[in-house]
Design a protein around this motif. Sequence first.
Motif, PDB file in Angstrom:
ATOM      1  N   PRO A 206       9.320 -18.388  -8.364  1.00 46.24           N
ATOM      2  CA  PRO A 206       8.111 -18.567  -9.167  1.00 46.24           C
ATOM      3  C   PRO A 206       8.375 -18.896 -10.632  1.00 46.24           C
ATOM      4  O   PRO A 206       7.460 -19.288 -11.351  1.00 46.24           O
ATOM      5  CB  PRO A 206       7.397 -17.217  -9.035  1.00 46.24           C
ATOM      6  N   LYS A 222       7.187 -20.328 -16.031  1.00 47.74           N
ATOM      7  CA  LYS A 222       6.383 -20.449 -14.818  1.00 47.74           C
ATOM      8  C   LYS A 222       6.701 -21.769 -14.111  1.00 47.74           C
ATOM      9  O   LYS A 222       6.767 -22.830 -14.735  1.00 47.74           O
ATOM     10  CB  LYS A 222       4.894 -20.408 -15.168  1.00 47.74           C
ATOM     11  N   TYR A 226       5.391 -24.196  -7.678  1.00 49.27           N
ATOM     12  CA  TYR A 226       5.777 -23.138  -6.755  1.00 49.27           C
ATOM     13  C   TYR A 226       4.920 -23.186  -5.489  1.00 49.27           C
ATOM     14  O   TYR A 226       3.711 -23.391  -5.555  1.00 49.27           O
ATOM     15  CB  TYR A 226       5.635 -21.774  -7.444  1.00 49.27           C
ATOM     16  N   GLY A 228       4.160 -20.751  -3.513  1.00 50.66           N
ATOM     17  CA  GLY A 228       3.343 -19.553  -3.323  1.00 50.66           C
ATOM     18  C   GLY A 228       2.368 -19.351  -4.470  1.00 50.66           C
ATOM     19  O   GLY A 228       1.958 -20.304  -5.147  1.00 50.66           O
ATOM     20  N   GLU A 229       2.000 -18.100  -4.698  1.00 50.24           N
ATOM     21  CA  GLU A 229       1.057 -17.786  -5.762  1.00 50.24           C
ATOM     22  C   GLU A 229       1.718 -17.950  -7.123  1.00 50.24           C
ATOM     23  O   GLU A 229       2.832 -17.485  -7.355  1.00 50.24           O
ATOM     24  CB  GLU A 229       0.555 -16.350  -5.590  1.00 50.24           C
ATOM     25  N   MET A 230       1.019 -18.611  -8.047  1.00 55.36           N
ATOM     26  CA  MET A 230       1.573 -18.884  -9.370  1.00 55.36           C
ATOM     27  C   MET A 230       1.892 -17.593 -10.124  1.00 55.36           C
ATOM     28  O   MET A 230       1.188 -16.580  -9.986  1.00 55.36           O
ATOM     29  CB  MET A 230       0.586 -19.698 -10.207  1.00 55.36           C
ATOM     30  N   GLU A 525       6.615 -11.808 -10.814  1.00 56.44           N
ATOM     31  CA  GLU A 525       5.689 -12.916 -10.621  1.00 56.44           C
ATOM     32  C   GLU A 525       4.225 -12.503 -10.720  1.00 56.44           C
ATOM     33  O   GLU A 525       3.368 -13.303 -11.112  1.00 56.44           O
ATOM     34  CB  GLU A 525       5.956 -13.629  -9.286  1.00 56.44           C
ATOM     35  N   SER A 526       3.906 -11.255 -10.380  1.00 53.16           N
ATOM     36  CA  SER A 526       2.509 -10.813 -10.405  1.00 53.16           C
ATOM     37  C   SER A 526       2.101 -10.207 -11.745  1.00 53.16           C
ATOM     38  O   SER A 526       0.923  -9.904 -11.957  1.00 53.16           O
ATOM     39  CB  SER A 526       2.272  -9.775  -9.293  1.00 53.16           C
TER      40      SER A 526
END
Length: 530
Positions: A206, A222, A226, A228-230, A525-526
């Motif tokens: 990510p 960032k 990516y 998946g989830e940014m 990432e979150s």
Amino acid sequence: MNLLNWTRRGMLAAAGATLMTSAVAVTTLTTPATAQTPEGVLIVGQIAEPKSLDPAAVTAVNDFRILVNIYEGLVRYAPGTLEVEPGLADSWEISEDGTEYTFHLREGVTFHDGTPFNAEAVKFNFDRMLNEDHPYHNTGPFPLAFFFSSVASTDVVDDYTVKFTLNAPYAPFLSNLAYPTGLIVSPAAVAEHGADFGRNPAGTGPFTFAEWRSNEAVVIEKNPDYWGEMAGTEAVVFRPITDANTRVAEMLAGGIDMMVEVPPTALSQFQGDDFKIVEQAGPHLWFLILNAKEGPFADKRVRQAANYAINKEAIVNDVLEGTAEVAAGPTPPAFAWAYNDELDPYPYDPEKAKALLAEAGLEGAELTFYVTEGGSGMLDPVPMGTAIQADLNAVGFDVKIETYEWNTFLGEVNPGLEGKADMAEMAWMTNDPDTLPFLALRTDAWPDAGGFNSGYYSNPKVDELLEAAQVATDQDERARLYKEMQAIVQEDAPWVFVANWKQNAVTNDRVENFSLEPSFLLQLESVTKE
């Protein structure tokens, strides 16, 4: 203009630097008391400079905490657990005899350099690490290739299917694939940079690598492509601040947003509303490696004497402020299914220690003790080392401490203590009950064989039990083997078993969605930041 142009212009590690993000928001750090980090950019205070950003070439959790945000593996640990879930592979099958693992890969994933992730890339990664005749094997060394020593071949079935054939069933295989040594790097980037790939990393994660300013900062941004989830922040800056008191001061002053491994004595300074303290149990062991090959510790009685001589309860309560528990043996209790709870820690018994030294005829034995200033999972190593020195001296040893910076320390300890030292501090944070004993207690793991048995411990029965546990497909049988191993190792005392730690971190109140993982990795990432 790059969104994070300030990272290119050199954010200084001291107050007085000017930070720019989005070419709009500018924050000037005039003094530590007024420091303010930019919105959307997470500044992390690390315990040391990374050795490399090549996941196959490093061993320290300090480095892994950066790498897991740049790279991904075929599988990963599910959040909050050490259980394996899909990563770059969305499914897999295991043959009935446990020797073939077939992975089905996610399609449409690209490396940060724009090249495709596919089965050929997976094969490249494992062949590079395991095959001496691979054209890029010389981009190593690969000190944790032991994790995959059971792999006989890695074969491309089709563009998005890859098969591993093992030379025997290997129980920790999936868990080891989730460990950072199994992270997948870009073959094109390795081909371009060769031995310098560790300074020019490219994965699928990510965040993408932006820059590494030695002894100042590693910057990641960032990944806009990516799969998946940014990521929740525009960038993360990892600052190596080796002195724990300086890290604390930076955290209190606002120069960093997060720090890991907070010294126990400093936790009370972060009790207000401006900070959040995060804790998470995990499989950690802090111990002393004893040189069992030569010198006083070649005698088991002297190794046992050291275990009796050290007041581990006092270290846990007074130095570590109750943030750890006294260790009983080589396996952390966080591995509940494999932990031998019938073993009690060596009690503090200085008279017993003196008697054993007298029996061995080694009263007054001189010891050279390697201590580090700080490093992955090392808790408060200088005060701990000083307390240990005092306890050992009190029973008749004559202990001389030599202190080293973390990466220098590893360079002294990992190649073995022979001819240099009698004992050394060490900490391991592992993913499986197999990992630490297999890599650091087997005879075949002596440093000259590529392992981490830096004290040269050897017991054929321990070797036999560990080798049997690796191929056991039944978890109950694995547990029985590990528990027997723990009892033998505790009696042999190749280490002083000191503490099992509960990891911690602190963030400021601008940071949200952060949690620590039992793996001791730092998944960011979150995380968001106001």
